[in-house]
Design an enzyme around this catalytic site. Sequence first.
Site, short mmCIF file in Angstrom:
data_model
loop_
_atom_site.label_atom_id
_atom_site.label_comp_id
_atom_site.label_asym_id
_atom_site.label_seq_id
_atom_site.Cartn_x
_atom_site.Cartn_y
_atom_site.Cartn_z
CE1 TYR A 223 -26.36 -2.19 21.34
CE2 TYR A 223 -27.11 -1.47 19.18
CZ TYR A 223 -27.30 -1.56 20.55
OH TYR A 223 -28.41 -1.01 21.11
CE LYS B 252 -41.25 -7.40 -9.07
NZ LYS B 252 -40.95 -8.55 -9.94
#
Length: 353
Positions: A251, A34
């Site tokens: 940041y 999957k």
Amino acid sequence: MPRPIHAHIDLDALKNNLRTAQRLTSSRIMAVIKANAYGHGLLPVAGALAEAEGVALLDVHDAAQLREAGSRQTILLLEGFFSLEDLQLIAEYDLATVIHNEQQLASLDAYPRRGTLQVWLKINSGMNRLGFFPEEIPAVMERLKSHPAVRNVTLMTHFSHADEAAGVVTQLDRFNKLASGYHTARSMANSAAFLRYPATHGDWVRPGIMLYGASPFADTSAQQIGLKPVMTLSSQIISIRDIKAGETVGYAGLFRAERATRIGVVACGYADGYPRHAPSGTPLLVNGQRTGTIGRVSMDMLGVDLSNVAGAQIGSRVVLWGDGMPVEEVAQAAGTVSYELLCAVTARVPLGY
Ligand SMILES: *Cc1c(COP(=O)(O)O)cnc(C)c1O
């Protein structure tokens, strides 16, 4: 030149991991592919897993594509079908389907072909996600047995704690009590149950993560189990600078240098699938040497501490995870699991085989 980030998929390692699984059981193997084969690429992975007796996934169109590509395996839809069109495709491509709720059961009456449908009936033995309660099963089994479209039924369940101390005892008990009343095939085990509890093997095991070379356990490494990492996510250093004590990086200035520090910038960020919440110190390799990230992960880049890395220069190879840097270790540092990191690698990262 494209950006240097790249995910190398080692299909020999994948085959090695399948053989390792085969050595541990005489049950049939339903390889779980999957989520684009846990981020490794559906078709190449399915091709390399041709020795598995079955494959399991979610999307009916992906399943049809595998059949068209020549797969003769059992192809199982883990959440079953969502519409009557799906049922038509299941018939057309001879797919096996989970049935886990009353709506799916009811829509079987529109099933187009007699005696063809392979049903995996899901029992909720305690996960409380999908499946019928044990006390509902006798009536459901009656309906399936007398249904003209149904060729055979496999009983399945899924464990919630197979990788943890609580284990599988309670759920296994409930499942076995119920299943002992029927002459049907049984399937229970994900990777963790498969590796730790042979009593869960039944007729079909359903390993996923272990095939990709990651351990499902916090206390046992993939190497200890004999698994090899299949995906290696790598990139390069694209900038280097020396900063003074007191300077910050990236940041929000999340990292502040306590001493003069040599920092590198790696062409890999959260838009490539690297977790933004990975804290400073999350491990990675530069030039084959272990070091840690620095500061907040940005969209396209992340910082790395090069103070103790010999010979680092622009263009030096960086391994984010994979060969030499277990994905489980990165996941643990970032507060997540290897599954999430592997399937989060984004479409802009080229996969190479
Ligand atoms: C994903 C999944 C598996 C495989 O689990 P792993 O932990 O990756 O081995 C097995 N069974 C079901 C029903 C699943 O959804």
